[in-house]
Design a protein around this motif. Structure first.
Motif, PDB file in Angstrom:
ATOM      1  N   MET A  33       0.856  -1.078   0.060  1.00  0.00           N
ATOM      2  CA  MET A  33      -0.079   0.096   0.131  1.00  0.00           C
ATOM      3  C   MET A  33       0.985   1.184   0.126  1.00  0.00           C
TER       4      MET A  33
ATOM      5  N   TRP B 249       1.605   7.131   1.526  1.00  0.00           N
ATOM      6  CA  TRP B 249       0.581   8.318   1.758  1.00  0.00           C
ATOM      7  C   TRP B 249      -0.813   7.905   1.986  1.00  0.00           C
ATOM      8  N   LEU B 250      -1.205   6.524   1.459  1.00  0.00           N
ATOM      9  CA  LEU B 250      -2.507   6.000   1.920  1.00  0.00           C
ATOM     10  C   LEU B 250      -2.525   5.364   3.216  1.00  0.00           C
ATOM     11  N   LYS B 251      -1.476   4.788   3.728  1.00  0.00           N
ATOM     12  CA  LYS B 251      -1.345   4.365   4.783  1.00  0.00           C
ATOM     13  C   LYS B 251      -1.517   5.568   5.955  1.00  0.00           C
TER      14      LYS B 251
ATOM     15  N   VAL C 228      -2.861   8.355   5.665  1.00  0.00           N
ATOM     16  CA  VAL C 228      -4.168   8.900   5.645  1.00  0.00           C
ATOM     17  C   VAL C 228      -5.348   8.245   6.227  1.00  0.00           C
ATOM     18  N   LEU C 229      -5.165   6.926   6.116  1.00  0.00           N
ATOM     19  CA  LEU C 229      -6.065   5.941   6.623  1.00  0.00           C
ATOM     20  C   LEU C 229      -5.665   5.824   8.094  1.00  0.00           C
TER      21      LEU C 229
ATOM     22  N   TRP D  93       3.974  15.032   6.956  1.00  0.00           N
ATOM     23  CA  TRP D  93       2.521  14.688   7.323  1.00  0.00           C
ATOM     24  C   TRP D  93       2.075  14.901   8.754  1.00  0.00           C
TER      25      TRP D  93
END
Length: 182
Positions: free
Chosen positions: A27, A30-32, A34-35, A95
């Motif tokens: 994955m 960035w998706l990790k 955000v989740l 982040w």
């Protein structure tokens, strides 16, 4: 006891890869992130908004307490988890909104979380106002109640907007400094 990067033996990237989690399909980082951010905010909503709903009937008290708790969650849990997930030092710093470490990070994260909480409450107000207007719900009804998943997504969305504004301001300042040096 005194182990750090300066006195530890070099380790190859291949050796490090063996101990990292994940399979063939990874994955994106960035998706990790955000989740994870949405999950932590949803958990805060679950425990504090739903949990305090019975004890504290005053909505303002619930909002303030949840905002303060969200600041603690961001400072103590979320930011440390993001730093722990880094493959190289500072990789996840973009982040993290309040990048300060130490004593001042907690009050700044509490203030930041209270701003996020205010914006999320206003988001719910606007959406409910539009739903009442569009679908002729009786005045005083709440068509869209607060629930953890949507709360987490709204909070994460506002957080991403603030991070974008922070990056943009840093870029503007860097460009201005570069222009001033010429």
């Amino acid at each position: 006891m005194t182990a750090d990067e300066s006195n530890s033996p070099p380790v190859s990237e291949e050796e490090l890869y063996r101990y990292r989690s994940g399979g063939k399909k990874k994955m994106p980082r960035w998706l990790k992130i955000v989740l994870i951010k949405a999950w932590f905010m949803a958990a805060t909503s679950f425990f504090f908004i739903w949990g305090l709903g019975v004890i504290l009937p005053n909505i303002i008290d619930q909002i303030v307490i949840t905002g303060v708790a969200m600041g603690f969650v961001i400072d103590i849990l979320l930011n440390n988890l993001l730093r722990f997930m880094e493959e190289s030092p500072g990789q996840n710093s973009p982040w993290i909104f309040v990048g300060v470490k130490g004593f001042f990070s907690l009050p700044l994260n509490i203030l930041y979380a209270l701003v996020l909480m205010f914006l999320v409450v206003q988001t719910y107000e606007v959406i409910n106002g539009l739903l009442i207007l569009l679908f002729s719900f009786p005045e005083g009804t709440v068509p869209l109640g607060v629930e953890p998943i949507l709360f987490g997504l709204f909070t994460m969305g506002w957080d991403m907007l603030f991070l974008l504004m922070k990056r943009t301001m840093k870029q503007i300042v860097a460009d201005a400094k570069a222009t001033a040096r010429r």
